[in-house]
Scaffold this active site. Structure first.
Site, short mmCIF file in Angstrom:
data_model
loop_
_atom_site.label_atom_id
_atom_site.label_comp_id
_atom_site.label_asym_id
_atom_site.label_seq_id
_atom_site.Cartn_x
_atom_site.Cartn_y
_atom_site.Cartn_z
N HIS A 98 2.91 -0.61 12.85
CA HIS A 98 3.16 -0.52 11.40
C HIS A 98 1.85 -0.29 10.64
CE1 HIS A 98 5.27 -1.05 7.66
NE2 HIS A 98 4.45 -2.02 7.30
N ALA A 122 0.81 -1.22 0.00
CA ALA A 122 0.00 0.00 0.00
C ALA A 122 0.84 1.26 0.00
CB ALA A 122 -0.94 0.00 1.21
#
Length: 179
Positions: free
Chosen positions: A91, A59
């Site tokens: 994360h 992403a």
């Protein structure tokens, strides 16, 4: 639960000239990405838009790929697809925030982007949102890109002189110009 609510969906825009859209997808969760691509492609085809598909690792790479295409290619708009599922570390927050921020900044620079990167708590949420027969977030992202393309074309020929004019020729005195 959001899935049980009804939402108003705009009709797809109509175009006089051909539309070319780039789908940028992260297939990190391949089955989810494939469903989102299927939904996006169906929506683009319904509007008569041509499309190409490229894959990037994750992403975080989606905004970079869109930025490169926006600068170096001739697409009218972009569909960003992928999925980020919350894990055990922070994360998740970094990937969600930074990919979204990157696409928002590109949009503010004039790129017509439909953001279909899912940010979910678990796989089941992702499956429901990605399914073209259910929430169809890939199709929704494609529709968003098409609507932004239509707005860009609507306003693209405005010549009202809004904003600042670049320096170049400017008037020094009545009837005199200097470059």
């Amino acid at each position: 639960m959001a899935g049980s609510e009804s939402h108003y969906i705009l009709d797809l825009p109509k175009f006089d000239k051909p539309v070319k859209v780039l789908i940028v997808v992260s297939p990190y969760y391949k089955d989810i990405a494939d469903n989102m691509v299927a939904g996006a492609v169906a929506e683009l085809e319904k509007a008569g838009a041509a499309h190409e598909i490229i894959e990037v690792p994750g992403a975080l790479e989606v905004p970079t790929a869109i930025s490169m295409a926006h600068r170096m290619s001739n697409y009218d708009g972009y569909v960003a697809l992928g999925c980020v599922i919350r894990g055990e570390t922070t994360h998740y927050d970094t990937v969600c925030n930074d990919s979204s921020r990157g696409m928002t900044l590109l949009g503010l620079q004039g790129a017509c982007i439909g953001n279909g990167i899912l940010t979910v708590e678990n796989r089941k949420q992702a499956e429901v949102r990605a399914d073209p027969a259910d929430q169809n977030k890939g199709g929704g992202a494609a529709a968003a890109a098409l609507h932004l393309i239509a707005l860009g074309r609507r306003w693209g020929n405005e010549t009202r002189g809004v904003g600042f004019k670049p320096m170049g020729e400017f008037q020094i005195a009545e009837g005199t110009t200097k470059a």
